[in-house]
Write a protein that holds these residues in place. Sequence first.
Motif, mmCIF file in Angstrom:
data_model
loop_
_atom_site.group_PDB
_atom_site.id
_atom_site.type_symbol
_atom_site.label_atom_id
_atom_site.label_comp_id
_atom_site.label_asym_id
_atom_site.label_seq_id
_atom_site.Cartn_x
_atom_site.Cartn_y
_atom_site.Cartn_z
ATOM 1 N N GLY A 241 -27.463 -57.546 -34.919
ATOM 2 C CA GLY A 241 -26.209 -58.262 -34.412
ATOM 3 C C GLY A 241 -24.980 -57.577 -35.207
ATOM 4 O O GLY A 241 -23.880 -57.769 -34.691
ATOM 5 N N TYR A 242 -25.183 -56.883 -36.417
ATOM 6 C CA TYR A 242 -23.825 -56.490 -37.209
ATOM 7 C C TYR A 242 -23.875 -55.001 -37.509
ATOM 8 O O TYR A 242 -24.873 -54.434 -37.877
ATOM 9 C CB TYR A 242 -23.727 -57.346 -38.467
ATOM 10 N N TRP A 243 -22.572 -54.440 -37.252
ATOM 11 C CA TRP A 243 -22.619 -53.181 -37.583
ATOM 12 C C TRP A 243 -21.753 -52.925 -38.924
ATOM 13 O O TRP A 243 -20.384 -53.564 -38.976
ATOM 14 C CB TRP A 243 -21.741 -52.358 -36.464
ATOM 15 N N VAL A 244 -22.327 -52.506 -40.115
ATOM 16 C CA VAL A 244 -21.826 -52.330 -41.245
ATOM 17 C C VAL A 244 -21.188 -51.198 -41.758
ATOM 18 O O VAL A 244 -21.725 -50.083 -41.485
ATOM 19 C CB VAL A 244 -23.121 -52.789 -42.119
ATOM 20 N N PRO A 245 -19.875 -51.332 -42.327
ATOM 21 C CA PRO A 245 -19.002 -50.248 -42.896
ATOM 22 C C PRO A 245 -20.013 -49.546 -43.669
ATOM 23 O O PRO A 245 -20.189 -49.825 -44.744
ATOM 24 C CB PRO A 245 -17.855 -50.648 -43.212
ATOM 25 N N ALA A 246 -20.162 -48.100 -43.463
ATOM 26 C CA ALA A 246 -21.028 -47.358 -44.258
ATOM 27 C C ALA A 246 -20.232 -45.924 -44.709
ATOM 28 O O ALA A 246 -20.418 -45.911 -45.915
ATOM 29 C CB ALA A 246 -22.113 -46.891 -43.339
ATOM 30 N N TYR A 247 -19.461 -45.119 -43.885
ATOM 31 C CA TYR A 247 -19.141 -44.078 -44.420
ATOM 32 C C TYR A 247 -17.488 -44.055 -43.833
ATOM 33 O O TYR A 247 -17.142 -44.205 -42.917
ATOM 34 C CB TYR A 247 -19.690 -42.751 -43.793
ATOM 35 N N ILE A 248 -16.556 -43.471 -44.805
ATOM 36 C CA ILE A 248 -15.120 -43.134 -44.305
ATOM 37 C C ILE A 248 -15.012 -41.438 -44.752
ATOM 38 O O ILE A 248 -15.310 -41.233 -46.029
ATOM 39 C CB ILE A 248 -14.261 -43.916 -44.946
ATOM 40 N N TYR A 249 -14.336 -40.882 -43.850
ATOM 41 C CA TYR A 249 -14.039 -39.518 -44.236
ATOM 42 C C TYR A 249 -12.544 -39.528 -44.050
ATOM 43 O O TYR A 249 -11.914 -39.991 -43.169
ATOM 44 C CB TYR A 249 -14.572 -38.417 -43.331
ATOM 45 N N SER A 250 -12.137 -38.737 -45.030
ATOM 46 C CA SER A 250 -10.557 -38.770 -45.223
ATOM 47 C C SER A 250 -10.234 -37.213 -45.172
ATOM 48 O O SER A 250 -10.574 -36.590 -46.073
ATOM 49 C CB SER A 250 -9.879 -39.647 -46.091
ATOM 50 N N GLU A 251 -9.192 -36.760 -44.532
ATOM 51 C CA GLU A 251 -8.687 -35.602 -44.882
ATOM 52 C C GLU A 251 -7.116 -35.220 -44.624
ATOM 53 O O GLU A 251 -6.483 -35.830 -43.523
ATOM 54 C CB GLU A 251 -9.319 -34.393 -43.728
ATOM 55 N N GLU A 252 -6.352 -34.660 -45.251
ATOM 56 C CA GLU A 252 -5.068 -34.252 -44.954
ATOM 57 C C GLU A 252 -4.869 -32.611 -45.415
ATOM 58 O O GLU A 252 -5.530 -32.224 -46.288
ATOM 59 C CB GLU A 252 -4.256 -35.099 -45.989
ATOM 60 N N GLY A 253 -3.916 -32.131 -44.714
ATOM 61 C CA GLY A 253 -3.672 -30.783 -45.366
ATOM 62 C C GLY A 253 -3.355 -30.071 -43.986
ATOM 63 O O GLY A 253 -3.697 -29.994 -43.053
#
Length: 591
Positions: A241-253
């Motif tokens: 029933g729950y989707w748990v935060p696992a990965y975050i990708y961040s990019e600038e440039g």
Amino acid sequence: MRKVTGSIYGMAVVVILMTMTAAAQQPAAAQSNPQEASATTSAPPAPVHLAAPTTMDQVVDRVIMREKDLIKFLSPRTPIVETYLQNLQQDPALGPIPQDDHYFLGRMDLSESIDRSDYLKDQDKGKDEGMEKHLLGEFTKRFKFQYQPLGFSWMIFADRNDFDRQHYDFHYARREFLGDVRCLVFDLTPKKDAGRGRFLGRIWVEDQDFNIVRLNGTYAHPTRNSYYFHMDSWRLNLVPGYWVPAYIYSEEGDFTAGAKNKIAFKAQTRMWGYNLKAATANDELTNIRVDSVKDDTPTAQDATPLAAEREWQQQAEDNVVERLERAGLLAPEGDVDKILQTVVNNIEITNNIELPRPVRTRVLTTSPLETFSVGNTIVVSRGLIDVLPDEGSLAMVLAHELAHIVLGHNLGSQYAFNDRMLFSDEGTYSNLGFKHIPEEEAAADKKAIEMLKASPYAQKLDSAGLFIKALQARAPQLSALLQAHLGNNIAENGTVVRMAQLANSAPALDWNKLDQIAALPLGGRVKLNPWDDKVEIVKAQPVAITSARDKMPFEVTPFYPRLARFSNAPVANRAASTAATTANASPTPTN
Ligand SMILES: [Zn+2]
């Protein structure tokens, strides 16, 4: 107002929470929202299958309700959050490559606000102190770019406090599959008067229970001298029933010709340890094992001096392994260990090594490249296993630690005293350490090479040497990735010291040679389950490399997990239970 710790993070949190609270107090705030009212009255509801919504408006209501349920469900938890960031520079041949790097490790308190405590109290202070002073990244007077670690974990929720129709417009875009999961895609824009720091971007919502499974975008309206990063945030269905935060990708440039903005970085944030118990002083006292020494000799006698010494070392080893696992830094024993142990066995057998106890291996859950051993347990970090190109280079890594064990370089017997296990999880790195003196390091390298040459890996030492060369080529730019937190550094001051001899006999490193894979990007090999910390080897098919820029040794890349719905039972069990509940139970096909 809110409970904020006295740390520097606490102060940073106050800044953004005041912004968010001010926004929440606007007349249009969500007091009358029926979904919110129901979500705040009771404990996290078990997933219930409500009637399927019939209009897009009803779907949006369901999405909002599920997001509030998730925030509530996660509020007692304190997952580990790790961010690894590489600043980039443009290389004419290889494209953007790392210029320098930064590492953050801490635990998030998801209770009322999002707070964070840090594992790396002193070690990285000199280097990263400036970063911790600024929220979500900021330009200082000298226009040096600064990073705030909390900034990268910010996009675990779209909007912690005000995720509702009063603050956002939801525009349905389309249907799309992410992995095995069919999703509805919405674009979210903050309402005109919704205030600063509102989510702006796209969400993917699975089409059964309407949980958000992915967020992609940034936050709107930064203040004049601050900056919100762009983020791509993924969740996994790890509990029913729950989707748990696992990965975050961040990019600038922006590396287009003539681009003025010189900021360029890539960062991976991983979260895990959701199911770790928040240890209290009482827990720590009751959880200490005092019965690890079992008497299984036929005639009960006192141990001989040597036997006593070995018991003592095993007690220290057990204490450390258990303590690291409890802190979320060591994965539970699993399939990856079997692979590592096979390699260790291959080296042992061919070298006629017989140890009083079998060598065990375990995976450190973190990214920095490091290994250490305590007693007969060899520990290798997830990040290091990720970047090793083949079994030969894995054998090289394990042989060094096996050599320490064979040579009797035992460290850590002080941890047989249980009082030394009584520290907070955040204090792990300052309370535990397994660094050998340089003489023992040199002796272990020598012995390791001797053992490798007599092992099945003797013909594969070229690739191990190439790995060392690739590491040497990048070491000056990757000081954070190469900073060991428990064991010896593989490189010191930008120079590889571990097993460096193997580079002498290896072929020349050639980035342009497409079939020469000296080292892999981070994150490609070991998959860490954010809920229970178990690790497994990724079984994805390799993708053909078509240019030198595809190699990305030691680099950070975007996440693209293959999403799937929760399934508890292993494949065999699932098949069995299906067979049992089928009316005409027929033999389960095996393949
Ligand atoms: Zn060593």
